[in-house]
Scaffold this motif. Sequence first.
Motif, short mmCIF file in Angstrom:
data_model
loop_
_atom_site.label_atom_id
_atom_site.label_comp_id
_atom_site.label_asym_id
_atom_site.label_seq_id
_atom_site.Cartn_x
_atom_site.Cartn_y
_atom_site.Cartn_z
N VAL A 108 0.84 -1.20 0.00
CA VAL A 108 0.00 0.00 0.00
C VAL A 108 0.88 1.25 0.00
CG1 VAL A 108 -1.67 1.34 1.36
CG2 VAL A 108 -1.99 -1.13 1.08
N SER A 109 1.95 1.24 0.81
CA SER A 109 2.87 2.37 0.86
C SER A 109 3.52 2.64 -0.49
CB SER A 109 3.95 2.13 1.91
OG SER A 109 3.48 2.43 3.19
N ALA A 110 3.90 1.58 -1.19
CA ALA A 110 4.51 1.75 -2.51
C ALA A 110 3.55 2.46 -3.46
CB ALA A 110 4.93 0.39 -3.07
N PHE A 111 2.29 2.04 -3.42
CA PHE A 111 1.28 2.72 -4.26
C PHE A 111 1.07 4.16 -3.82
CE2 PHE A 111 0.13 -1.55 -5.65
CZ PHE A 111 -0.11 -1.33 -6.99
N MET A 112 1.13 4.40 -2.51
CA MET A 112 0.96 5.76 -2.01
C MET A 112 2.07 6.67 -2.54
SD MET A 112 -0.14 4.91 1.93
CE MET A 112 -0.08 6.60 2.51
N VAL A 113 3.30 6.19 -2.50
CA VAL A 113 4.42 6.99 -3.00
C VAL A 113 4.29 7.20 -4.50
CG1 VAL A 113 6.93 7.08 -3.30
CG2 VAL A 113 5.97 6.31 -1.13
N GLY A 114 3.82 6.18 -5.19
CA GLY A 114 3.66 6.30 -6.63
C GLY A 114 2.50 7.16 -7.08
N LEU A 115 1.43 7.21 -6.27
CA LEU A 115 0.20 7.86 -6.72
C LEU A 115 -0.16 9.16 -6.01
CD1 LEU A 115 -1.98 4.63 -7.06
CD2 LEU A 115 -0.82 5.89 -8.90
N ARG A 116 0.26 9.31 -4.77
CA ARG A 116 -0.10 10.54 -4.04
C ARG A 116 0.72 11.72 -4.53
NH1 ARG A 116 -2.07 10.08 1.69
NH2 ARG A 116 -0.88 11.98 1.95
#
Length: 140
Positions: A108-116
């Motif tokens: 989830v954190s990886a997606f957060m860094v990629g998308l936020r």
Amino acid sequence: MSNVAGFWVRLGARVLDALLIGMVIGTLVFVFRMDTESRLTQAIESVASILYFVLFPTFVYGYTVAKRLLNIRIVKKDGTDVNLSTMVLREVLGGIIYAVTFGLALIVSAFMVGLRKDKRAIHDLIAGTYVTHDRAEHWE
């Protein structure tokens, strides 16, 4: 928050730092002829990693060796330098959350860094930090 660092540069720094720690531990294992499968060796590697990721940024303006090479650093949300309590929250508590969720929170954190837009992961939200390309004023 200014000049936030994205997913790939952050991942690259983490991989380079892991390789560095692995090389140091590997050298110690070789020199002292330690058993790589022993719990003691594994404990030493774990403690060394935690100390590196907590203490190095605390005393070197938010940098690790790889973050410095890639010109990124960890700062508090207000742009000031991180301190020991901030890094303990970020690395230790964040790591516990990633372990307890069997890595799901890490994904989830990886997606957060990629998308936020602010590129902040779960451990950044916990500690009130972000990763920036801005250089430390003290480092110039």
